[in-house]
Write a protein that holds these residues in place. Structure first.
Motif, mmCIF file in Angstrom:
data_model
loop_
_atom_site.group_PDB
_atom_site.id
_atom_site.type_symbol
_atom_site.label_atom_id
_atom_site.label_comp_id
_atom_site.label_asym_id
_atom_site.label_seq_id
_atom_site.Cartn_x
_atom_site.Cartn_y
_atom_site.Cartn_z
ATOM 1 N N VAL A 69 2.942 -7.877 -3.285
ATOM 2 C CA VAL A 69 1.755 -7.988 -4.125
ATOM 3 C C VAL A 69 0.764 -6.948 -3.629
ATOM 4 N N THR A 70 0.401 -6.022 -4.510
ATOM 5 C CA THR A 70 -0.463 -4.916 -4.109
ATOM 6 C C THR A 70 -1.934 -5.321 -4.153
ATOM 7 N N ALA A 71 -2.763 -4.532 -3.468
ATOM 8 C CA ALA A 71 -4.201 -4.762 -3.418
ATOM 9 C C ALA A 71 -4.924 -3.562 -4.030
ATOM 10 N N ARG A 72 -6.156 -3.771 -4.423
ATOM 11 C CA ARG A 72 -6.930 -2.752 -5.121
ATOM 12 C C ARG A 72 -7.284 -1.561 -4.230
ATOM 13 N N TRP A 73 -7.384 -1.742 -2.941
ATOM 14 C CA TRP A 73 -7.832 -0.654 -2.076
ATOM 15 C C TRP A 73 -6.789 0.447 -1.926
ATOM 16 N N TYR A 74 -5.520 0.180 -2.272
ATOM 17 C CA TYR A 74 -4.520 1.246 -2.192
ATOM 18 C C TYR A 74 -3.699 1.400 -3.469
ATOM 19 N N ASP A 75 -3.972 0.587 -4.501
ATOM 20 C CA ASP A 75 -3.206 0.671 -5.738
ATOM 21 C C ASP A 75 -4.160 0.577 -6.921
ATOM 22 N N ASN A 76 -4.146 1.601 -7.801
ATOM 23 C CA ASN A 76 -5.037 1.607 -8.964
ATOM 24 C C ASN A 76 -4.657 0.548 -9.988
ATOM 25 N N GLU A 77 -3.402 0.109 -9.999
ATOM 26 C CA GLU A 77 -2.939 -0.878 -10.977
ATOM 27 C C GLU A 77 -2.880 -2.288 -10.390
ATOM 28 N N ALA A 78 -3.524 -2.512 -9.288
ATOM 29 C CA ALA A 78 -3.473 -3.808 -8.596
ATOM 30 C C ALA A 78 -4.290 -4.851 -9.337
ATOM 31 N N PRO A 79 -4.031 -6.106 -9.164
ATOM 32 C CA PRO A 79 -2.924 -6.697 -8.416
ATOM 33 C C PRO A 79 -1.676 -6.772 -9.292
ATOM 34 N N ASN A 124 -14.844 9.732 2.036
ATOM 35 C CA ASN A 124 -14.986 10.660 0.930
ATOM 36 C C ASN A 124 -14.319 10.056 -0.301
ATOM 37 N N PRO A 125 -15.094 9.757 -1.356
ATOM 38 C CA PRO A 125 -14.512 9.088 -2.529
ATOM 39 C C PRO A 125 -13.423 9.911 -3.212
ATOM 40 N N LYS A 126 -13.569 11.235 -3.223
ATOM 41 C CA LYS A 126 -12.573 12.071 -3.874
ATOM 42 C C LYS A 126 -11.244 12.039 -3.118
ATOM 43 N N ALA A 127 -11.303 12.156 -1.804
ATOM 44 C CA ALA A 127 -10.081 12.106 -0.992
ATOM 45 C C ALA A 127 -9.455 10.716 -1.057
ATOM 46 N N ARG A 132 -5.229 7.089 -3.123
ATOM 47 C CA ARG A 132 -4.916 5.881 -3.889
ATOM 48 C C ARG A 132 -4.021 6.217 -5.082
ATOM 49 N N THR A 133 -4.292 7.355 -5.751
ATOM 50 C CA THR A 133 -3.463 7.769 -6.880
ATOM 51 C C THR A 133 -2.043 8.098 -6.424
ATOM 52 N N ALA A 134 -1.919 8.777 -5.285
ATOM 53 C CA ALA A 134 -0.596 9.092 -4.748
ATOM 54 C C ALA A 134 0.160 7.814 -4.391
ATOM 55 N N ALA A 135 -0.524 6.855 -3.777
ATOM 56 C CA ALA A 135 0.115 5.590 -3.414
ATOM 57 C C ALA A 135 0.530 4.821 -4.662
ATOM 58 N N THR A 136 -0.307 4.863 -5.705
ATOM 59 C CA THR A 136 0.018 4.160 -6.945
ATOM 60 C C THR A 136 1.261 4.752 -7.586
ATOM 61 N N SER A 137 1.355 6.069 -7.651
ATOM 62 C CA SER A 137 2.536 6.689 -8.268
ATOM 63 C C SER A 137 3.789 6.420 -7.433
ATOM 64 N N TRP A 138 3.662 6.418 -6.108
ATOM 65 C CA TRP A 138 4.814 6.132 -5.247
ATOM 66 C C TRP A 138 5.275 4.684 -5.422
ATOM 67 N N LEU A 139 4.325 3.741 -5.496
ATOM 68 C CA LEU A 139 4.674 2.338 -5.685
ATOM 69 C C LEU A 139 5.292 2.104 -7.065
ATOM 70 N N THR A 140 4.798 2.810 -8.079
ATOM 71 C CA THR A 140 5.357 2.683 -9.427
ATOM 72 C C THR A 140 6.813 3.183 -9.441
ATOM 73 N N ALA A 141 7.062 4.316 -8.781
ATOM 74 C CA ALA A 141 8.430 4.824 -8.698
ATOM 75 C C ALA A 141 9.323 3.863 -7.910
ATOM 76 N N LEU A 142 8.788 3.262 -6.874
ATOM 77 C CA LEU A 142 9.541 2.314 -6.063
ATOM 78 C C LEU A 142 9.867 1.073 -6.884
#
Length: 147
Positions: A69-79, A124-127, A132-142
């Motif tokens: 179960v993902t959380a919002r701090w590392y996944d844009n599509e959470a929970p 830094n909000p941009k970084a 977070r976007t990279a983690a979301t795409s990796w979790l989606t592929a997983l």
């Protein structure tokens, strides 16, 4: 010598205990409760709530795999619940191992200046959004790989 009869009598009225003064013939008024102190939570007599089914956390008993179960701090599509199969578990383990080794390398070789880089990434909000976007795409592929 016998004890005199008690002045008060306790009876049950409507599923509640009531103290009756036998000399006056009326119920005794209850003493008001002490005021609630700040930070104090009193227990209230309530019926227990039925347990609601919660999303699966950790190892799932049904079948082979793992429910995350993902959380919002590392996944844009959470929970959301991601079903990870055996191959995904291996990939997740390798990713965590690489993260720990790289983090340990930074701290061992560079030392405390690595904390400045970490602080930049965290504040830094941009970084942070890019990570977070990279983690979301990796979790989606997983998740797509697993199910």
């Amino acid at each position: 010598m016998d004890m005199p009869p008690s002045r008060y009598r306790v009876v049950e009225q409507g599923r509640r205990l009531v103290v009756i003064d036998t000399l006056a013939g009326e119920p005794v008024r209850p003493v008001p409760a002490a005021p609630e102190m700040p930070g104090e939570k009193r227990r209230r007599m309530e019926a227990p709530r039925p347990a609601s089914p919660s999303p699966p956390r950790g190892r799932d008993a049904g079948g082979e795999g793992f429910g995350l179960v993902t959380a919002r701090w590392y996944d844009n599509e959470a929970p959301r619940t991601i079903r990870i199969d055996r191959d995904g578990q291996t990939q997740l383990g390798v990713a965590l191992l690489v993260l720990i080794v790289v983090g340990g390398f930074f701290l061992a070789v560079i030392g405390w200046p690595a904390l400045i880089v970490l602080g930049f990434l965290l504040f830094n909000p941009k970084a942070r959004g890019g990570l977070r976007t990279a983690a979301t795409s990796w979790l989606t592929a997983l998740d797509a790989k697993g199910g």
